[in-house]
Design a protein around this motif. Structure first.
Motif, PDB file in Angstrom:
ATOM      1  N   TRP A 131      24.107  29.923  36.243  1.00  0.00           N
ATOM      2  CA  TRP A 131      22.977  29.569  35.561  1.00  0.00           C
ATOM      3  C   TRP A 131      23.034  30.359  34.658  1.00  0.00           C
ATOM      4  N   TRP A 132      23.084  30.441  32.976  1.00  0.00           N
ATOM      5  CA  TRP A 132      22.668  31.819  32.518  1.00  0.00           C
ATOM      6  C   TRP A 132      20.842  32.454  32.544  1.00  0.00           C
ATOM      7  N   ILE A 133      21.284  33.129  32.691  1.00  0.00           N
ATOM      8  CA  ILE A 133      20.312  34.456  32.718  1.00  0.00           C
ATOM      9  C   ILE A 133      20.063  35.009  31.202  1.00  0.00           C
ATOM     10  N   CYS A 134      19.192  35.142  30.421  1.00  0.00           N
ATOM     11  CA  CYS A 134      19.171  35.725  29.428  1.00  0.00           C
ATOM     12  C   CYS A 134      18.228  36.894  28.841  1.00  0.00           C
ATOM     13  N   ASP A 135      18.012  38.315  28.612  1.00  0.00           N
ATOM     14  CA  ASP A 135      17.541  38.904  27.953  1.00  0.00           C
ATOM     15  C   ASP A 135      16.707  38.742  26.294  1.00  0.00           C
ATOM     16  N   VAL A 136      15.725  38.196  26.166  1.00  0.00           N
ATOM     17  CA  VAL A 136      15.320  38.282  24.794  1.00  0.00           C
ATOM     18  C   VAL A 136      14.607  39.130  24.476  1.00  0.00           C
ATOM     19  N   MET A 137      14.964  39.287  23.624  1.00  0.00           N
ATOM     20  CA  MET A 137      14.332  40.493  22.964  1.00  0.00           C
ATOM     21  C   MET A 137      14.212  40.881  21.195  1.00  0.00           C
ATOM     22  N   ALA A 138      13.300  41.259  20.455  1.00  0.00           N
ATOM     23  CA  ALA A 138      12.855  41.037  19.436  1.00  0.00           C
ATOM     24  C   ALA A 138      14.692  41.523  18.496  1.00  0.00           C
ATOM     25  N   HIS A 139      14.382  40.855  17.097  1.00  0.00           N
ATOM     26  CA  HIS A 139      16.375  41.269  16.781  1.00  0.00           C
ATOM     27  C   HIS A 139      16.475  43.021  16.101  1.00  0.00           C
ATOM     28  N   GLY A 140      17.292  43.495  16.277  1.00  0.00           N
ATOM     29  CA  GLY A 140      17.741  44.463  16.719  1.00  0.00           C
ATOM     30  C   GLY A 140      17.609  45.578  17.945  1.00  0.00           C
ATOM     31  N   VAL A 141      16.633  45.336  19.074  1.00  0.00           N
ATOM     32  CA  VAL A 141      16.355  46.095  20.496  1.00  0.00           C
ATOM     33  C   VAL A 141      17.417  45.586  21.119  1.00  0.00           C
ATOM     34  N   ASN A 142      18.537  46.479  21.462  1.00  0.00           N
ATOM     35  CA  ASN A 142      19.582  46.596  22.959  1.00  0.00           C
ATOM     36  C   ASN A 142      19.661  48.284  23.201  1.00  0.00           C
ATOM     37  N   LYS A 143      20.423  47.757  23.582  1.00  0.00           N
ATOM     38  CA  LYS A 143      21.329  49.361  24.960  1.00  0.00           C
ATOM     39  C   LYS A 143      21.648  50.226  23.856  1.00  0.00           C
ATOM     40  N   GLN A 144      22.815  49.068  22.803  1.00  0.00           N
ATOM     41  CA  GLN A 144      23.069  50.603  21.852  1.00  0.00           C
ATOM     42  C   GLN A 144      22.355  50.896  20.875  1.00  0.00           C
ATOM     43  N   GLU A 145      21.350  50.397  19.995  1.00  0.00           N
ATOM     44  CA  GLU A 145      20.077  50.650  19.954  1.00  0.00           C
ATOM     45  C   GLU A 145      19.167  52.305  20.069  1.00  0.00           C
ATOM     46  N   GLY A 146      19.001  51.205  21.317  1.00  0.00           N
ATOM     47  CA  GLY A 146      18.571  52.578  22.021  1.00  0.00           C
ATOM     48  C   GLY A 146      19.059  53.863  23.261  1.00  0.00           C
ATOM     49  N   ILE A 147      20.526  53.939  22.943  1.00  0.00           N
ATOM     50  CA  ILE A 147      21.327  54.909  23.212  1.00  0.00           C
ATOM     51  C   ILE A 147      21.987  55.918  21.934  1.00  0.00           C
ATOM     52  N   LEU A 148      21.615  54.922  20.619  1.00  0.00           N
ATOM     53  CA  LEU A 148      21.494  55.508  19.164  1.00  0.00           C
ATOM     54  C   LEU A 148      20.548  56.349  18.898  1.00  0.00           C
ATOM     55  N   GLN A 149      19.048  55.908  19.299  1.00  0.00           N
ATOM     56  CA  GLN A 149      18.148  57.069  19.065  1.00  0.00           C
ATOM     57  C   GLN A 149      18.313  57.554  19.838  1.00  0.00           C
ATOM     58  N   TRP A 150      18.531  57.540  20.991  1.00  0.00           N
ATOM     59  CA  TRP A 150      18.542  59.148  22.083  1.00  0.00           C
ATOM     60  C   TRP A 150      19.159  60.077  21.290  1.00  0.00           C
ATOM     61  N   LEU A 151      20.902  59.434  20.956  1.00  0.00           N
ATOM     62  CA  LEU A 151      21.503  60.239  20.283  1.00  0.00           C
ATOM     63  C   LEU A 151      21.155  61.128  19.352  1.00  0.00           C
ATOM     64  N   ARG A 152      20.657  60.625  18.552  1.00  0.00           N
ATOM     65  CA  ARG A 152      19.733  61.578  17.161  1.00  0.00           C
ATOM     66  C   ARG A 152      18.726  62.028  17.594  1.00  0.00           C
ATOM     67  N   TYR A 153      17.614  61.755  18.749  1.00  0.00           N
ATOM     68  CA  TYR A 153      17.176  62.877  19.049  1.00  0.00           C
ATOM     69  C   TYR A 153      17.403  63.823  20.226  1.00  0.00           C
TER      70      TYR A 153
END
Length: 157
Positions: free
Chosen positions: A74-96
């Protein structure tokens, strides 16, 4: 059936509302998912989700990171608000931090790691990773069961 709890209410897709009302109507305050005005829930994990439910969540504008169960049943899904993912988290961390993406190593095994690989300099797939992640990787380490992350630390650090 996707079931989201927020505060005192439980939200269910209109397609399943009547069925959910029969099952849980006496225990939960049920509402239709379309009534969910504020996605304050940062993430919902859905196990054993059907393809049409994944499509429905995406039509609602949510980000769906899917992966297969270890048994591949079966599929297991992480459902998040649009634009919330590991890429965005890392990019924000890089800016910080002021670090460059070339200084970051990403280790992943599932579909939810695909966006992360776009934000890191060195992409490492676990030996048990899905083929799409392995195909993007610069290096494939042993699986989780074979202490793959320890291999990464020894090799690259």
């Amino acid at each position: 059936m996707v079931h989201i709890k927020q505060g005192k209410h439980h939200y269910v897709d209109s397609r399943f509302f009547a069925e959910a009302k029969k099952l849980w109507g006496k225990r939960f305050l049920l509402r239709r998912t379309e009534e969910l005005a504020n996605w304050e829930v940062p993430q919902v994990v859905v196990i054993d989700i059907a393809d049409e439910d994944i499509e429905w969540l995406e039509r609602l504008g949510l980000a769906v990171g899917k992966s297969r169960s270890s048994s591949d049943k079966w599929w297991i899904c992480d459902v998040m608000a649009h634009g919330v993912n590991k890429q965005e988290g890392i990019l924000q961390w890089l800016r910080y931090t002021g670090l460059k993406r070339e200084q970051v190593v990403g280790v992943g095994d599932g579909y939810n790691d695909v966006p992360m690989f776009n934000a890191v300099g060195l992409k490492i797939a676990m030996g048990n990773a899905v083929e799409e992640v392995k195909g993007m990787a610069d290096f494939v380490c042993p699986s989780v069961d074979e202490d793959g992350v320890a291999t990464v630390i020894e090799k690259f650090f």
